[in-house]
Design a protein around this motif. Structure first.
Motif, PDB file in Angstrom:
ATOM      1  N   MET A   1       7.357   0.707  30.440  1.00 37.92           N
ATOM      2  CA  MET A   1       7.029   0.241  31.804  1.00 37.92           C
ATOM      3  C   MET A   1       6.586   1.417  32.671  1.00 37.92           C
ATOM      4  SD  MET A   1       7.795  -3.101  32.487  1.00 37.92           S
ATOM      5  CE  MET A   1       9.113  -3.969  33.303  1.00 37.92           C
ATOM      6  N   ASP A  52       3.765  -4.728  32.663  1.00 46.36           N
ATOM      7  CA  ASP A  52       4.127  -3.388  32.206  1.00 46.36           C
ATOM      8  C   ASP A  52       4.355  -2.405  33.343  1.00 46.36           C
ATOM      9  OD1 ASP A  52       4.070  -4.058  29.594  1.00 46.36           O
ATOM     10  OD2 ASP A  52       1.974  -3.447  29.278  1.00 46.36           O
ATOM     11  N   ARG A  53       4.702  -2.912  34.512  1.00 45.47           N
ATOM     12  CA  ARG A  53       4.858  -2.010  35.644  1.00 45.47           C
ATOM     13  C   ARG A  53       6.163  -2.336  36.360  1.00 45.47           C
ATOM     14  NH1 ARG A  53       0.995   1.218  37.655  1.00 45.47           N
ATOM     15  NH2 ARG A  53      -0.625   0.198  36.460  1.00 45.47           N
ATOM     16  N   GLU A  54       6.845  -1.255  36.760  1.00 41.82           N
ATOM     17  CA  GLU A  54       8.105  -1.464  37.460  1.00 41.82           C
ATOM     18  C   GLU A  54       8.078  -0.710  38.777  1.00 41.82           C
ATOM     19  OE1 GLU A  54      11.663  -0.991  35.001  1.00 41.82           O
ATOM     20  OE2 GLU A  54      12.605   0.031  36.694  1.00 41.82           O
TER      21      GLU A  54
END
Lengths: 376, 597
Positions: A1, A52-54
């Motif tokens: 992530m 896929d990003r936090e």
């Protein structure tokens, strides 16, 4: 992530301070339209970037975010949490101005999800606050911090401005002393910048106010660093000091060259080597987002050289430059062409080098821009 | 030949040379009003802006006089500035007569007098004209008396004109026909043609403007030039109307142009004589001089990347300017550049300005200086055009510098303050004559170096603009001169060295150090600025070390702006010149030209 920082701009203010060049508006019209627009914009970008990003920070800046009803802020936070993955322990900051919050409101903000408060104190001196056209007095300033603490906030920061016209060293040191006595973990100490388009700038041009000279500014700055360091604060950027472990994660993201995604008027985003920014005009922003779900006023695709330049600039302004990291990211061209200059800076006490890590001394921080402009 | 009149116009700047010329061209139907742009003869932009004719041209007019005969009138234009006095003398040599124009409101000025004397020396018939008589401030009688005193003419022979209103032009045309002698010369003798000007044309090469004194010049003649002896063919000859008009022949007394496949103006030198290869004249016409630069300065590209461009520009430039000379030189402070020689300060300014304008170059110029003759103790003699080249004091026996004779014409009330200024400039007073009771003509001798910079401006300011100046070179004289060096943190800045009179060194050093202190930006270390003669420091100022230069804020929205600012700062630093560690802005090299009192 991928770890990404998130910024939300709240442009509304009670009034305009003389030194401020941020985008802000002093009417409360459009407050609810703005909320809808921001929510649309969040949704739009979440469709593209949430995978896929936090988000590891959310920062409400302004303007005066604390002027808003806590429910308003809560709605935005919840919307972000619905649309993006937000880290469990994400740092969520609210810029707060004294005089806009009481204990209850703090409690509500805390419930809304805010876990860090940054208070725009600027000064504890009556005359200085009047000059800066702040709405609060020195008692309210201290009281705001105490109320935040009472509401359960651990992570509290405050902003101060130095080198005000006519400010004596005693007065500035008094401000710093008052600050460290409060239950805070972080201090941003800014030298007053004369920005174009501000009321202050006009006053200086008209000869009504005289700015202090560079040497005096330098003296105050060096004393600030000495004092705060002696009080246990760690300088981790030109103007930022924190007790160990309380560095602002969000701001560090900028300086560590992390990616950031921003919403609202005049907000800047930086993702995939591209930077873009929104319109400053509230009306324009709302109208455009209503129509297209997003709006971009300008953008730039960064070249390898530009990215390297920014990386070095931000790292050196911040905690320091890791030469190995730099080499991994950009190769060894920077090191090769600046080796000699760096050695000279080390010899003259502007920079220290430990384990391939370059960090400004206080003398170096004071001359940061000059030194950066000498680098190739 | 008997109906040819060759003449020129002598006038101080702004006295109306161009409008008189325009009037003549219009009255002789050489051009129509419509074709007549203002100041027709000045066709370079720069000339028009400065209101001075820099390069001379010629134009042919046909005129039917009151005696019903047709006359050919060749007007030969002359440059109006002291820097170009040799060119003036050659233009005068091509004429038999000169129109002397004096402004009715201004009266006789220094340049009027000096050029008038040149014309009288050249044996020209002088036709005096008072112009601008319709100005409210005209003082026709006063100016009349000035002219009578000056040339000893009759009051009624002075033509009163207002060229703008075309008043007095027909009287002037009649006077030219009547008074200017027809050319003398022998059509049967070997060819002798004087080059009084030459210009460069990108397609045709050098175009020589000539006056035929003896013999005839035909198209396709084999010709040679006396100065360099090279032979060419006369590819095209002709006369000069508004444009060039081809002819087959130029006869004795004629004025015209010659194109002969010569690539640049260095082979068509002003003052040279052209003759035939076969049966040519044995001797040239008198008066040729190799022109020598009077003022030297270093020309450097602002950015060292532009060195080749500057060289190309100079190479192209000299195709059209045989007076400019240049040789490569290197300065520790400025890098690679050229030492250039100019006729004078105006010439220097014109060259710089044209290089920047026409070749789009940015140039740093060093303090201009004259050429010194240095006699060493070992008997050796050196000619120095760059102060940095001066040998060690110990090796020098004496230094000589060029002197000029200067003529200053001024309203009498300013004589006192002009005397004072002259003394400050190491002037030697010679004498004063009064043109009339209110106007004086004072003569001085000056070291050239003292009057090339700001003398003229100062003269103008102390005389409320009324005094005028002209000067001529008179030779070298010994002076007590020293080299003054400027050092930054102990490193000499070669481009700031100057040769100065001992009595002025201290004052100059103090002023330069003070001025530089304000111009050198604070840097990360303290900078000592020192003025020194040899090892002796005579003045010092200090630029304190920079203490703070950092923007307090840099968050997400500031990064792009901050990077751009940084890029701009780096760009700015690139343009700075470096001596030791010290960065010097380019203005610093120019600022020493303008030292305040």
């Amino acid at each position: 992530m991928k770890k990404t920082a998130c910024y939300v701009h709240i442009p509304f203010c009670d009034h305009k301070c003389i030194y401020c060049d941020f985008y802000s508006i002093i009417t409360s019209d459009n407050i609810s339209n703005y909320l809808n627009a921001i929510k649309k914009e969040i949704e739009y970008y979440s469709n593209i970037y949430s995978i896929d990003r936090e988000l590891f920070t959310v920062y409400f800046g302004g303007g005066t975010p604390s002027l808003m009803n806590p429910a308003y802020i809560k709605e935005i936070i919840n919307h972000i949490k619905n649309k993006f993955n937000v880290s469990v322990n994400a740092e969520i900051t609210l810029e707060t101005n004294p005089g806009t919050v009481d204990l209850n409101k703090f409690i509500e903000f805390k419930k809304a999800g805010i876990n860090r408060i940054s208070v725009g104190i600027q000064s504890f001196d009556k005359e200085e606050l009047k000059f800066l056209t702040r709405i609060h007095d020195s008692e309210t300033a201290a009281d705001t911090i105490n109320k935040a603490k009472q509401a359960g906030f651990e992570n509290i920061s405050l902003d101060l401005i130095f080198n005000l016209p006519g400010q004596t060293k005693e007065k500035w040191m008094y401000n710093l002393q008052r600050a460290v006595e409060l239950p805070i973990k972080h201090i941003s100490a800014y030298s007053l910048i004369l920005e174009k388009g501000t009321i202050l700038n006009k006053m200086v041009i008209d000869g009504k106010v005289k700015m202090q000279d560079e040497d005096y500014d330098a003296e105050l700055y060096e004393e600030t660093i000495d004092f705060l360091t002696a009080s246990g604060f760690n300088q981790y950027e030109v103007s930022n000091f924190a007790l160990p472990g309380y560095e602002c994660i969000h701001n560090k993201a900028y300086w560590d060259y992390s990616e950031y995604l921003s919403f609202g008027t005049s907000a800047h985003s930086f993702l995939n080597n591209k930077r873009w920014w929104n319109y400053s005009s509230l009306k324009f922003y709302i109208a455009a987002v209503e129509k297209m779900n997003y709006v971009v006023a300008g953008s730039e695709e960064l070249s390898h050289e530009q990215m390297m330049e920014e990386y070095v600039m931000l790292a050196l302004r911040g905690e320091g430059l890791h030469l190995d990291k730099l080499e991994n990211l950009f190769g060894n061209e920077w090191k090769n062409s600046n080796n000699e200059y760096i050695s000279d800076l080390i010899k003259k006490g502007f920079i220290t080098k430990k384990n391939n890590f370059l960090k400004f001394t206080s003398k170096g921080y004071a001359l940061c821009d000059e030194i950066l402009s000498n680098m190739s | 030949m008997k109906n040819i009149r060759n003449f020129c116009i002598i006038a101080h700047i702004d006295h109306g040379k161009s409008t008189i010329a325009d009037g003549l061209l219009e009255m002789t139907h050489t051009v129509t009003q419509r074709e007549l742009k203002s100041q027709l003869l000045d066709d370079m932009d720069l000339e028009r802006e400065r209101g001075i004719t820099i390069k001379s041209h010629a134009i042919k007019m046909k005129y039917i006089a009151s005696d019903k005969q047709e006359y050919i009138l060749n007007l030969i234009d002359t440059p109006g500035h002291v820097d170009f006095s040799y060119e003036v003398s050659r233009s005068l040599a091509a004429c038999e007569g000169a129109i002397l124009i004096v402004d009715a409101a201004q009266g006789v000025e220094a340049q009027t007098i000096s050029n008038l004397y040149l014309a009288i020396d050249a044996g020209l018939e002088i036709i005096p004209v008072i112009n601008k008589i319709d100005l409210p401030s005209a003082m026709v009688d006063v100016v009349k008396n000035q002219i009578i005193d000056l040339i000893g003419c009759e009051a009624d022979s002075i033509i009163l004109a207002s060229a703008k209103e075309r008043k007095g032009i027909s009287e002037l045309l009649e006077a030219i026909v009547k008074l200017v002698p027809a050319p003398k010369g022998d059509p049967e003798a070997p060819l002798q043609a004087l080059i009084f000007d030459s210009v460069f044309d990108a397609y045709r090469g050098a175009i020589a403007y000539v006056r035929v004194f003896n013999g005839v010049l035909r198209e396709r003649d084999q010709i040679k030039f006396f100065v360099h002896g090279n032979e060419y063919m006369a590819e095209e000859i002709g006369v000069l109307g508004l444009k060039k008009i081809k002819t087959k022949i130029l006869e004795t007394g004629d004025v015209g142009y010659l194109i002969s496949g010569i690539k640049d103006v260095h082979d068509t030198k002003v003052g040279d004589t052209i003759t035939h290869v076969r049966n040519g004249a044995l001797k040239p016409l008198p008066g040729y001089k190799e022109i020598k630069p009077m003022v030297y300065s270093g020309l450097y590209p602002s950015s060292s990347d532009d060195y080749e461009d500057l060289r190309d520009a100079l190479d192209k430039f000299i195709l059209n300017d045989s007076a400019l000379i240049f040789t490569p030189e290197t300065s520790a402070a400025l890098g690679f550049g050229f030492r250039c020689g100019f006729l004078g300060m105006l010439h220097m300014e014109i060259v710089q300005e044209r290089l920047e304008r026409e070749f789009n170059l940015s140039i740093v110029t060093t303090l201009p200086n004259v050429e010194y003759e240095v006699y060493k103790k070992n008997g050796e003699k050196l000619t120095i055009d760059n102060p940095a080249d001066l040998p060690d004091v110990g090796a020098i026996d004496r230094i000589e510098e060029p002197y000029v004779k200067a003529q200053i014409v001024t309203p009498s009330e300013y004589v006192g303050s002009i005397m004072k200024l002259a003394m400050e400039k190491r002037g030697v007073y010679k004498n004063t004559t009064y043109i009339d009771p209110t106007k004086a003509d004072a003569e001085f001798e000056f070291p050239l170096s003292e009057i090339i910079f700001d003398f003229f401006d100062k003269l103008k300011s102390i005389s409320r603009g009324y005094a005028s100046l002209d000067y001529e070179y008179i030779g070298y004289r010994e002076s007590e001169l020293v080299k003054l060096d400027i050092m930054f943190n102990g490193d000499t800045v070669d481009a700031l060295s100057i040769i100065v009179h001992k009595s002025k060194a201290f004052d100059y050093g103090r002023k330069v150090c003070t001025k530089l202190k304000d111009l050198i930006p604070r840097q990360m270390f303290e900078i000592a600025i020192q003025a020194a003669i040899g090892n002796k420091v005579i003045s010092r100022t200090t630029v304190k070390a920079m203490r703070k230069n950092v923007l307090a804020k840099c968050y997400g929205g500031d990064i792009t702006r901050k990077r751009k600012l940084l890029e701009k700062q780096k760009e700015g630093k690139k343009r700075m010149k470096q001596v030791g560690n010290v960065e010097i802005p380019q203005e610093a090299f120019l600022a020493v030209l303008q030292l305040d009192d």
